[in-house]
Design a protein around this motif. Sequence first.
Motif, PDB file in Angstrom:
ATOM      1  N   ASP A 291     -48.969 -51.139   2.821  1.00 48.85           N
ATOM      2  CA  ASP A 291     -50.082 -50.638   3.618  1.00 48.85           C
ATOM      3  C   ASP A 291     -50.572 -49.308   3.027  1.00 48.85           C
ATOM      4  O   ASP A 291     -49.833 -48.320   2.962  1.00 48.85           O
ATOM      5  CB  ASP A 291     -49.606 -50.444   5.060  1.00 48.85           C
ATOM      6  N   LEU A 292     -51.827 -49.317   2.606  1.00 44.91           N
ATOM      7  CA  LEU A 292     -52.431 -48.189   1.915  1.00 44.91           C
ATOM      8  C   LEU A 292     -52.352 -46.911   2.746  1.00 44.91           C
ATOM      9  O   LEU A 292     -51.922 -45.855   2.279  1.00 44.91           O
ATOM     10  CB  LEU A 292     -53.897 -48.554   1.655  1.00 44.91           C
ATOM     11  N   LYS A 293     -52.751 -47.047   4.000  1.00 47.35           N
ATOM     12  CA  LYS A 293     -52.806 -45.885   4.875  1.00 47.35           C
ATOM     13  C   LYS A 293     -51.406 -45.327   5.107  1.00 47.35           C
ATOM     14  O   LYS A 293     -51.194 -44.123   5.067  1.00 47.35           O
ATOM     15  CB  LYS A 293     -53.429 -46.310   6.216  1.00 47.35           C
ATOM     16  N   GLU A 294     -50.479 -46.242   5.320  1.00 49.19           N
ATOM     17  CA  GLU A 294     -49.108 -45.816   5.578  1.00 49.19           C
ATOM     18  C   GLU A 294     -48.530 -45.084   4.375  1.00 49.19           C
ATOM     19  O   GLU A 294     -47.848 -44.075   4.519  1.00 49.19           O
ATOM     20  CB  GLU A 294     -48.247 -47.044   5.914  1.00 49.19           C
ATOM     21  N   ALA A 295     -48.857 -45.581   3.170  1.00 46.40           N
ATOM     22  CA  ALA A 295     -48.362 -44.952   1.951  1.00 46.40           C
ATOM     23  C   ALA A 295     -48.878 -43.515   1.860  1.00 46.40           C
ATOM     24  O   ALA A 295     -48.129 -42.583   1.561  1.00 46.40           O
ATOM     25  CB  ALA A 295     -48.786 -45.759   0.733  1.00 46.40           C
ATOM     26  N   LEU A 296     -50.165 -43.333   2.126  1.00 46.15           N
ATOM     27  CA  LEU A 296     -50.759 -42.000   2.033  1.00 46.15           C
ATOM     28  C   LEU A 296     -50.197 -41.073   3.107  1.00 46.15           C
ATOM     29  O   LEU A 296     -49.976 -39.887   2.877  1.00 46.15           O
ATOM     30  CB  LEU A 296     -52.274 -42.098   2.182  1.00 46.15           C
ATOM     31  N   LEU A 297     -49.951 -41.639   4.286  1.00 41.05           N
ATOM     32  CA  LEU A 297     -49.514 -40.863   5.434  1.00 41.05           C
ATOM     33  C   LEU A 297     -48.068 -40.385   5.306  1.00 41.05           C
ATOM     34  O   LEU A 297     -47.738 -39.260   5.654  1.00 41.05           O
ATOM     35  CB  LEU A 297     -49.620 -41.765   6.666  1.00 41.05           C
TER      36      LEU A 297
END
Lengths: 287, 241, 253
Positions: free
Chosen positions: B192-198
């Motif tokens: 999950d892109l968002k989770e990775a960034l977060l």
Amino acid sequence: MAGIYKGKYASLGLFLALTALPIALGIGYALLRSMGLAGLGAEGFTLRHWEAVLSGGEFWRSLGLSFRVAGCSIGLAGVLALAAVLKAPERWQRGGLSWLMYLPLTLPAMVVAFVVFQMLSGAGLVSRLAYKLGLTSGIQDFPNWVNDSWGIGIIAAHVFMATPFFIILFAQLYQSERLGEYAQLAATLGATARQSARRVIVPVLLRQSFPTLVLYFIFVMGSYEIPLLLGSQSPQMVSVLTIRKLQRFDLADIPQAYAIGVLYMVFVAAAAVFLLRNNAEKTSSTC
Amino acid sequence: MFLQVSNLSKTFGKEQVLRNLSFALDAHRMMSVLGRSGSGKTTLLKIIAGLESPDNGRVELEGKAMNETPAHLRNIVYLYQEPLLFPHLNAFENIAFGLRLRKWTEADIRQKTETMLDHLELNGQAKKMPAQLSGGQRQRVAFGRALIVEPKVLLLDEPFGALDTETRTAMQQLLKRMVAGSQITTIFVTHDLKEALLMGDEIALMQDGLLKKYETKADFVQDARTGVQEEIGFWTNIQSR
Amino acid sequence: MLKTMLKYTFAGAVLFPFALLLVFSFGQNWRFPALFPALWTMDNWQLLLTSQSDLAQSLLRSLSISAGIATAATGLGFITAKHIAYHPWRQQWLTLAYLPYIFAPVILAATLQFFFLRLGLAGNVPGVLFAQLLIAYPFGVIFFTGFWNDRMRAMEQLSATLGGNKRQTFLRVLLPAAQGALLVCFFQAFLISWFEYGLTTLIGIGKVQTLTVKVFQYIGEANIFHAALASLLLALPPAGLLWVNKQVLFKTS
């Protein structure tokens, strides 16, 4: 404990020693004995015992009977169990009935054979009832339902043992394969109850239980106690024939017994490989 | 470097899962790794944990080679996608599991496990069996069970994959808080892109058996392969219509 | 309506054999065309209590043989199955485990009788134990290969990364997780041995009189009342075990 647990090779070695080794020894000895190369009165290499078995009708009739009995038993028990599960799929899962269904599994084959004999023989319970009702005038009027050449008694005993087993099997599959939900799905697609049974439930049940049914078929073919008590003198089912020939005093019969044993093993192994070739992995996961 | 992974290769049958993969990670940092299924991320984590052995390459922890050290002596915890709670133990005993292995005294176990239950906001759930807990609660017990042994490295393999969006957000915050509090070096793998960034202090992309670590999150965002640009494009497009 | 009828039909069919055995075990003198024995008596059951009766001895012998076989098959099967389940040739190993059943235990026993005679294992309890293990142990292996699945392996690995050595993982994770399965396997392996006749009589050459051998002997002597009593004795322990087993099923589900 941890020592054994670590011993992968010890463990697999033990497994080979208790499975492959005895089977190999057994088949090897049976081959030697049937070819006159071992045992009491070994006469030197000969194929005459094999010729006697293969050309005489006794073995083939015996194999045919074993096959027929297994087919009839599995077929009847399967139909009964399917009917029971289709009629009331949830009934067999919980409550007193589910417990009752396990009860027949606590009866050994020999006891089932004994009970069936007491019911179906000429002097048995059913014959007595028929007499009391005026349907027969004595023991001699009652049909031969045990020790008969069709194996009616044998089939009855196997059906009694197999039906509860199949009900449990199908009822569990019904739940694990979520067939209730599939039946509802089929209904929303416009299927009647009969159609969803015929096109969805029964095919799934049979497909998923196929390996178990095949193994049970083979188990019935090789059964011993039931045909021993309920079978006729001729033809006899394969196990009974083999053991009878083995225990004869006539030394010529013993090599034939071993030849029959080997032939039977080859036959069922080939049948099992043929029928289960695509299903092997599933069989193991049903346990 | 605290954790140094050099030239890892691993092949299963004909498929090369890891190709000469290298990276390094400082102590007390959390690195997110973005990777789709089949990118070799599970294999990488299992090799670091000592559950798989590489065909080639080295794993070093605090300058010491780990390749020959069995999993149970590495003090690296690997968490699966599912919580995998021991079904015969209640929440308390699941969390206390590692302490019991280390033969702590009963009093110490009680005290530490209760503190952990507290941090995890699981008060009152201690006696419940795994089957009686919700998905989020189970995942929290799984974290507690891992964090309580104070591992040197914590490896997380899609830990929130099975959770619904709301629970997922709550769990992300909880995990971040707890890892920051305990200063455990962590690798967090997600698709999950968002989770990775977060989640990550640092960020990396795993693709085709290779791992690329970015200097900054901005670099990650700029790289077309991560898919961030595509995502931005999608939302901009929707807005401009 | 139909469902209720179905229910009673099945219940009746299932309970009938037990009723028949019970009636016969208290009866004597069952002449055609009477539906029930002419004489009701405790004599058959007293046979069990008299000190020289070999029926009581057969019961004890069968119980110990079956308990021994069940313990060995469950313990060894549990461990062997693990190595087989995680082995690349899992399927080939499993095929081997099915062979004694596919080939029929009696036929297998017939081909092996010679070796048992040679090794001094024919006609005695150790021989019968060994012979029964040849079918009960592969069963245990088949039973537990389903238990050793990916999930169990993941749990084992998790325990390792939490610091558990193999011994700790075995005692604290695998064994407790297998508790229910171990009990069920014990139950079923017990039954395999308890019900076994053909193999037992061939390898025991009639000298090791287990209960099944005894039942067959009574039937051969046309003593249906003693046969019924011995049959009941055969059915009671499994029924008791079934009760225990059902309890376990309720607890875990």
